[in-house]
Motif scaffolding. Structure first.
Motif, PDB file in Angstrom:
ATOM      1  N   SER A 114       0.369  -7.313  -0.138  1.00 16.42           N
ATOM      2  CA  SER A 114       0.615  -6.339  -1.197  1.00 16.42           C
ATOM      3  C   SER A 114       1.459  -5.170  -0.688  1.00 16.42           C
ATOM      4  O   SER A 114       1.524  -4.899   0.525  1.00 16.42           O
ATOM      5  CB  SER A 114      -0.707  -5.804  -1.743  1.00 16.42           C
ATOM      6  N   LYS A 115       2.085  -4.470  -1.618  1.00 14.99           N
ATOM      7  CA  LYS A 115       2.898  -3.303  -1.273  1.00 14.99           C
ATOM      8  C   LYS A 115       2.045  -2.229  -0.616  1.00 14.99           C
ATOM      9  O   LYS A 115       2.475  -1.586   0.355  1.00 14.99           O
ATOM     10  CB  LYS A 115       3.564  -2.757  -2.541  1.00 14.99           C
ATOM     11  N   SER A 116       0.818  -2.045  -1.117  1.00 10.50           N
ATOM     12  CA  SER A 116      -0.090  -1.039  -0.562  1.00 10.50           C
ATOM     13  C   SER A 116      -0.402  -1.340   0.904  1.00 10.50           C
ATOM     14  O   SER A 116      -0.439  -0.434   1.754  1.00 10.50           O
ATOM     15  CB  SER A 116      -1.390  -1.003  -1.364  1.00 10.50           C
ATOM     16  N   ILE A 174       1.452  -3.066   3.015  1.00 11.03           N
ATOM     17  CA  ILE A 174       2.670  -2.864   3.822  1.00 11.03           C
ATOM     18  C   ILE A 174       2.846  -1.384   4.160  1.00 11.03           C
ATOM     19  O   ILE A 174       3.150  -1.016   5.298  1.00 11.03           O
ATOM     20  CB  ILE A 174       3.910  -3.397   3.066  1.00 11.03           C
ATOM     21  N   ILE A 175       2.637  -0.533   3.168  1.00 13.67           N
ATOM     22  CA  ILE A 175       2.772   0.919   3.383  1.00 13.67           C
ATOM     23  C   ILE A 175       1.742   1.412   4.398  1.00 13.67           C
ATOM     24  O   ILE A 175       2.055   2.150   5.334  1.00 13.67           O
ATOM     25  CB  ILE A 175       2.619   1.674   2.051  1.00 13.67           C
ATOM     26  N   GLU A 194      -2.189   4.831   1.330  1.00 18.70           N
ATOM     27  CA  GLU A 194      -1.279   4.622   0.196  1.00 18.70           C
ATOM     28  C   GLU A 194      -0.943   5.958  -0.481  1.00 18.70           C
ATOM     29  O   GLU A 194       0.141   6.156  -0.986  1.00 18.70           O
ATOM     30  CB  GLU A 194      -1.920   3.667  -0.810  1.00 18.70           C
TER      31      GLU A 194
END
Length: 450
Positions: free
Chosen positions: A409-411, A413-414, A449
């Motif tokens: 997920s993008k979260s 990765i961040i 996040e």
């Protein structure tokens, strides 16, 4: 194709047992055929044989020893079948096994008696059994797991004829029927109904194995423990992977393995192996994990082969039945080098949803250890480090990894990007404080996040 005389177009011959014994018992009932069932059983038999064509009944009559089966009229043949089949049914009569299952003790004459019952096993009800098959030097045995493999007991022998005819392999899960042979002293398998959840097709094994795919589904954990959180963040485990939690320092391998085992979420069937504990610790752990598939052995105890049995069983469940199987081992060096390599090669993920996953704890201190024997086969690794700057073992984010087709997920990765910056700027100790803060992996991702 013309209609067979006397056979209803809506009737499907699902088998003798399904049309007789299964009709007599209630849903889910486990019972044996009793002498007092004669009237009802014979009535169902007669109906069953009358719906079959003469050719099928004559072939059956020849197999079970009816004299002149090919020349009898249809009605006489049905009458003979009913009487003969009832006459060869087995009733326990109060007998109990008198010795442990040992196929090497079966004489040639005894084996011929078993083979005769196998030949006519289609119409012998016998006692129903479910168990895991394992080969022996002669034939094999059926092991009944019970509530867990700790309760497992060997309940029946399997003659060589059945092993070869159905290409039985270690770990195959079999549903079938057994008969007690007083002259042998234990029960033997006389009929196989299912292998690994698949009914026999035309008397042949009908296993449909899954195709190997790349691991993609994450294994669920539920824990705030630092090692588990570090594993979820920096070396996420997917079903079908083989990997380690590695350390260059001393740590309580047994406690870490137990924590992992307890943290596994609902769904997968899980097994824990802890080697080389003190006897007092083994006794305590056995009480704690009494109802589970957790196996502990004390220092100096010889390997009882249980791990190999579980691996074979787990492989078959994953490949043929879509089972999710996870094995946790507290010390990779407790296995010899070849066993460790074999363990790595056994892990796979299948398109039927099944998988075999192994998580082991491994020391990197010695170059002769099993970590270096399997390092190039690892799918994931959570690296734990201790050095002059760090007084305790800490999660090494930069030395940890996981290879899979898992969607990230993008979260996540961040969060991982920010945690990497922390590791580079403030060191492993700062990362250790975050993963050991008492938050779950999801809470830490959410924290970074924002």
């Amino acid at each position: 194709m013309g209609r067979i005389k006397g056979k209803s177009m809506s009737w499907v011959d699902e088998g003798f047992k399904e049309n007789t014994f299964n009709v007599m018992r209630k849903d889910g009932e486990i019972r044996e055929l009793l002498k007092e069932d004669e009237y009802e059983f014979k009535g169902l038999m007669r109906s069953y044989f009358e719906r079959r064509n003469v050719h099928e009944n004559r072939l059956l009559g020849q197999r079970i020893g009816i004299e002149s089966a090919t020349t009898l009229s249809k009605q006489d043949l049905v009458n003979s079948l009913v009487d003969k089949v009832w006459g060869i049914q087995y009733f326990s009569l109060g007998f109990t096994p008198s010795r442990q299952v040992d196929m090497s003790s079966v004489t040639a004459e005894d084996e011929l008696d078993v083979l005769e019952d196998i030949k006519r096993g289609e119409v012998i009800i016998g006692e129903e059994i479910e168990g895991v098959f394992f080969k022996r030097r002669i034939g094999g045995v059926l092991l009944t797991p019970g509530e867990s493999f700790k309760d497992a007991r060997i309940d029946a022998g399997v003659v060589r004829n059945l092993v070869g005819e159905y290409a039985l392999e270690d770990g195959d899960y079999i549903k079938g029927r057994i008969k007690l042979y007083p002259s042998i002293g234990f029960c033997c398998l006389i009929r196989i109904d299912e292998i690994n959840g698949a009914k026999l097709a035309g008397g042949k094994r009908a296993d449909v194995s899954g195709n190997v795919v790349k691991p993609y589904e994450r294994v669920p954990f539920s824990s705030r423990d630092g090692i588990v959180v570090g594993l979820e963040l920096f070396a996420p485990v997917c079903y079908g992977q083989f990997g380690v939690i590695s350390t260059n320092a001393r740590m309580d391998f047994s406690a870490a393995a137990q924590t992992l085992y307890s943290a596994l979420g609902e769904g997968p069937e899980k097994f824990l192996f802890v080697y080389g504990e003190k006897r007092s610790a083994v006794a305590e752990a056995d009480r704690k994990f009494r109802e589970s598939n957790a196996f502990f052995s004390a220092l100096g105890e010889e390997d009882d082969g249980k791990l190999n049995e579980i691996i074979a069983y787990a492989q078959a469940r994953a490949k043929y039945c879509g089972g999710k199987e996870i094995i946790i081992i507290n010390d990779l060096d407790a296995l010899d080098g070849d066993a460790a390599k074999k363990l790595a090669s056994c892990c796979s993920c299948y398109d039927n949803g099944g998988s075999l996953t192994v998580i082991a704890i491994a020391s990197t201190f010695s170059l002769l250890g099993n970590y270096y024997a399997v390092r190039n086969s690892l799918d994931f690794e959570l690296s734990l480090r201790s050095n002059v700057e760090i007084s305790v073992t800490s999660v090494d984010m930069l030395g940890s990894y996981s290879f899979s087709d898992r969607k990230v997920s993008k979260s996540e990765i961040i969060a991982l990007s920010k945690l990497k910056q922390v590791a580079l700027s403030d060191g492993a100790g700062a990362v250790e404080r975050i993963v050991s803060s008492g938050k779950t992996a999801d809470q830490i991702i959410e924290q970074f996040e924002n």
